[in-house]
Design an enzyme around this catalytic site. Structure first.
Site, PDB file in Angstrom:
ATOM      1  N   SER A 191     -11.147  -0.761  -1.007  1.00  0.00           N
ATOM      2  CA  SER A 191     -10.002  -0.630  -0.423  1.00  0.00           C
ATOM      3  C   SER A 191     -10.180  -0.736   1.008  1.00  0.00           C
ATOM      4  O   SER A 191      -9.339  -1.224   1.698  1.00  0.00           O
ATOM      5  CB  SER A 191      -9.205   0.836  -0.659  1.00  0.00           C
ATOM      6  OG  SER A 191      -8.628   0.957  -1.873  1.00  0.00           O
ATOM      7  N   ASP A 197       0.845  -1.022  -0.094  1.00  0.00           N
ATOM      8  CA  ASP A 197       0.060   0.057   0.217  1.00  0.00           C
ATOM      9  C   ASP A 197       0.793   1.131   0.113  1.00  0.00           C
ATOM     10  O   ASP A 197       1.979   1.195  -0.272  1.00  0.00           O
ATOM     11  CB  ASP A 197      -1.041  -0.107   1.294  1.00  0.00           C
ATOM     12  CG  ASP A 197      -2.345   0.441   0.897  1.00  0.00           C
ATOM     13  OD1 ASP A 197      -2.257   1.663   0.431  1.00  0.00           O
ATOM     14  OD2 ASP A 197      -3.362  -0.060   1.112  1.00  0.00           O
ATOM     15  N   HIS A 224      -3.857   6.323   2.902  1.00  0.00           N
ATOM     16  CA  HIS A 224      -4.465   5.079   2.401  1.00  0.00           C
ATOM     17  C   HIS A 224      -3.916   4.046   3.362  1.00  0.00           C
ATOM     18  O   HIS A 224      -4.598   3.042   3.729  1.00  0.00           O
ATOM     19  CB  HIS A 224      -4.446   5.018   1.070  1.00  0.00           C
ATOM     20  CG  HIS A 224      -5.197   3.952   0.324  1.00  0.00           C
ATOM     21  ND1 HIS A 224      -4.661   2.549   0.229  1.00  0.00           N
ATOM     22  CD2 HIS A 224      -6.507   4.192  -0.188  1.00  0.00           C
ATOM     23  CE1 HIS A 224      -5.763   2.015  -0.369  1.00  0.00           C
ATOM     24  NE2 HIS A 224      -6.582   2.750  -0.744  1.00  0.00           N
TER      25      HIS A 224
END
Length: 816
Positions: free
Chosen positions: A598, A163, A236
């Site tokens: 996600s 990620d 994220h």
């Protein structure tokens, strides 16, 4: 002197041209990678692992053979090209045998024709596929106690995150509560922060590395915002890691209000960070493959991938065979469970970007929590909206003033003042003590304006609160509530915004130039801080990608159901990186509420860690089977799951969901720990699936798997997966499945249900299975009528000890 300058300039220009022309290519070459090398090279003994077995990273055999492969890569490049005309970025040695190299297209052609080279693919981009959920999923009462409580849930399981990195100082990743001991099975590295000289690891975070060579070679990497370290410059990566494995009971505080306590699904699991995604451009497959290769070599148990291609790769005929999916196939062979976000291209069909049977493809659900707010006008009308904010003072109304009516200077109109992003262009004397009315412009859609900035503008001008009115909107625009520190509400319904504007205009007196003489419109803002819990949950989120699955870039349908499973993925609170700028409403914050598949994938990764903890010897396929066969097709009210979809007017509506929306159903963690039966599959089964799928070149299979097609399963739908799909059913077809009993002896009665267009029959109708034993059964599908659409159904296996095993069925009938 001038001539020298000219010559130097020409050299510089030509070198720049070469740099611009060069691209990153992923090359695979002959010879087995570590995971499948069975011997045969002089001086190097076999390193191959059996299916579902970890690579022994301590082995001298593994190290020396991996070094041998890397030397061969360097020799090949050195023989073909002059030094300085190419740059090798990575050698892939463990899961696939190949390398990533930065070369010109002409050099790529030379490589393609070189002996021993199997494939040369130009690198392609991937993107990010962008808490209350432990309670919603029943973890604190139904799952964590079975593993020793939240302080043991996920103990000694390592989840790898490919990620955007991690913010290591966040309380969700601290190790202060109960220190973590060493974990000898994991051998990952911990990079050191170049500024603070501190390690990114602390026991909870057990590994932290970054991969950016392809991004740098492509000229996309900016060290000032992307950070040449595992530090999360986006937000994220911290968010997804916290969803799967964040510490339990972390207060989510913003603007002086606590929105509950956050926890990961497996709060005691370890976090291993493999940063390969970056803020502005996403990532490159060459970096992602290097990260996965390293993660598996290091010994992770679970891989969480909130990353996928922008679309099916066009240069490779099959969606199942490319460097990315082939690397994941080897990861599964090494015993690693892979959860991948399925994509955010919904609600349209064939929008999935996670295709392969060895991957668990996760789609996103809306859970039972909704945030609502309202604006009450002086004329008695109540306008519904959203806004995670406190209310204005009770039993009081305040004057409404529109941003366009309180400008300091009319010449500032070029700044689009109505969206309230620039307090310096508004008259504080007119705004102070009143409610500021703002307009929702296109800038909010592009991210150059934010609700956070509106609230900061209102606060700096002394406003009591703000209203943001949406006057026109593109179909399908999604509005999420944003936490703010002052009373605020977003009116998303255009007709309600018109009611507000009409009332404001009628109540506001102006002179002949249009300048306001007196503001008489009044209103009050409600309390939007408390969530409303709905029974109509879960639902498939509008943005969540949909099936049917495709097997090639011409969108031919595959005999394999995707997605696999549904998990919460809408409005998920979790950790955020304060320097993360992925979402303008959360810049500088420690938490964010995000939506996307996600967010759904790490839910499954964390729950898989709990299953792995209880059943350490289960294969990735068995864990996937346990999650799928125990999932639910009903919402909290006991009704069939619904999916958000567009109506004919392009407004949002709800329709009855199908397996192309939710796969097997919504995850049920408690049931997954004790599934009764599992559908197991290994590396050879996946090879058989590839070799049986029409249209896949057997040479391409050998290129990516180093294995010949010695095994056919007759039809790809015979793969032993916990679902059945026949995309082109002619007359009658019989598929075979094998179940393995992972509980006590039990007798199962098998029944079927199917849409009328296809007849479904299972044989035998019942069977008794001893502990650890496996039994075959068949399912026969027969075309009854040709409708031009898929029929859906299920095979249900009901056990005498209370186990229920359900697998979805999808088929489309054709005339001969």
């Amino acid at each position: 002197m001038g001539a020298l300058e000219f010559t130097f300039g020409t050299i510089l220009l030509s070198s720049l041209l070469i740099v611009v022309k060069a691209e990153v290519y992923i090359v695979t070459v002959e010879g087995e990678p570590v995971i499948s090398y069975k011997g045969g090279v002089n001086g190097f003994e076999a390193t191959a692992v059996e299916s579902d077995e970890k690579i022994d990273t301590t082995s001298e055999l593994v190290t020396s053979y991996a070094e041998h492969l890397e030397r061969k890569h360097d020799m090949l490049l050195g023989m073909l090209f002059d030094r300085g005309t190419y740059q090798k970025l990575y050698s892939y040695r463990h899961l696939i045998n190949g390398f990533a190299v930065h070369i010109s297209p002409e050099q790529a052609e030379i490589l393609r024709r070189a002996p021993g080279v199997k494939s040369v693919e130009r690198d392609w981009k991937v993107k990010r596929l962008t808490t209350h959920t432990p309670q919603f999923l029943g973890l604190p009462t139904g799952v964590w106690p079975t593993g020793g409580g939240h302080d043991k849930a996920g103990e000694d399981i390592v989840i790898g995150f490919v990620d955007s990195g991690i913010y290591p100082h966040h309380p969700s990743f601290s190790s202060h509560t109960e220190p973590y001991g060493p974990l000898p099975k994991y051998r990952g590295k911990c990079e050191v922060d170049s500024d603070s000289k501190r390690s990114f690891c602390n026991g909870k975070i057990i590994g932290a590395q970054h991969f950016a060579k392809a991004a740098i070679a492509a000229g996309a990497f900016n060290p000032s915002v992307d950070f040449a370290s595992p530090l999360d410059g986006d937000g994220h990566g911290s968010h997804t890691a916290a969803i799967a494995a964040g510490n339990n009971g972390i207060p989510v505080r913003m603007h002086g209000h606590e929105f509950g306590k956050a926890s990961g699904m497996a709060p005691r699991a370890r976090v291993a960070v493999y940063k390969a995604l970056y803020r502005l451009f996403g990532g490159f497959v060459a970096d992602v493959v290097a990260a996965i290769d390293q993660a598996v070599y290091d010994g992770v148990d679970i891989l969480s991938l909130s990353v996928g291609p922008n679309s099916p790769p066009t240069s490779i005929r099959s969606t199942f065979l490319n460097p990315f999916d082939a690397t994941l196939l080897s990861a599964v062979k090494a015993g690693v469970f892979v959860a991948q976000a399925a994509g955010n291209g919904g609600p349209f069909p064939k929008t999935l970007v996670s295709y392969s049977p060895w991957i668990t493809s996760v789609v996103a659900a809306i859970d039972d929590r909704r945030y609502k707010n309202h604006l009450m006008l002086g004329n008695g009308k109540i306008l519904p909206g959203i806004g995670l904010s406190p209310s204005t003072q009770p039993n009081r109304t305040f004057t409404l003033v529109a941003a366009n009516d309180v400008l300091l200077d009319s010449s500032v109109m070029k700044y689009s003042p109505s969206d309230c992003q620039r307090p310096e262009v508004l008259n504080k004397n007119l705004v102070q003590g009143n409610i500021l009315l703002c307009g929702y412009s296109f800038n909010f859609v592009t991210g150059t304006a934010s609700i956070k900035k509106v609230s900061e503008t209102a606060k700096s001008l002394g406003a009591i609160g703000f209203v943001l009115a949406v006057e026109n909107v593109s179909p399908g625009t999604k509005f999420d509530p944003v936490p703010v520190g002052v009373p605020g509400v977003l009116i998303t319904d255009v007709s309600k915004s018109m009611d507000l504007i009409d009332y404001y205009n009628v109540s506001t007196t102006r002179d002949w130039t249009g300048r306001v003489k007196s503001f008489k419109a009044i209103g009050s803002i409600g309390d939007g801080l408390m969530p409303i819990l709905h029974k109509s949950a879960p639902q498939v989120a509008l943005f969540s990608a949909r099936g049917p699955n495709i097997k090639d870039f011409s969108f031919q349908e595959a005999d394999l159901l995707k997605p696999d499973i549904l998990a919460p993925g809408s409005l998920i609170w979790a950790a955020w990186s304060p320097n993360g700028t992925d979402e303008p409403n959360y810049v500088g914050e420690g938490f964010a509420m995000m939506s996307g598949t996600s967010m759904a994938a790490p839910h499954i990764a964390g729950i898989a860690a709990l299953v792995k903890q209880k059943h350490p010897h289960w294969s990735p396929a068995s864990i996937k089977s346990a999650l799928m066969t125990t999932s639910t097709k009903l919402d909290r009210a006991g009704r069939p799951l619904q999916a958000q979809q567009y109506s004919e007017t392009e407004a949002m509506k709800l329709v009855t969901a199908t397996p192309f929306d939710y796969g097997s159903g919504h995850v049920n963690p408690r049931a997954a720990l004790d599934p009764g039966l599992v559908f197991d599959a290994g590396y050879n089964d996946y090879l058989g699936f590839l070799c049986t799928t029409p249209g896949i070149d057997i040479h391409e299979i050998k290129n990516y798997t180093n294995s010949p097609c010695n095994y056919s399963m007759g039809h790809p739908s015979n793969l032993n997966s916990p679902s059945i799909t026949v995309a082109h059913l002619v007359r009658t077809q019989t598929v075979t499945r094998t179940v393995t009993n992972v509980a006590q002896q039990e007798t199962y009665v098998i029944t079927t249900r199917m849409d009328p267009s296809v007849a479904l029959e299972a044989s035998p109708p019942a069977m008794t299975i001893r502990p650890g034993a496996s039994r075959k059964f068949t399912v026969t599908l027969t075309v009854r009528s040709v409708t031009g659409t898929y029929g859906f159904g299920e095979v249900l296996m009901k056990g005498s000890r209370g186990h229920k095993v359900r697998i979805p069925v999808a088929a489309m009938g054709y005339r001969r």
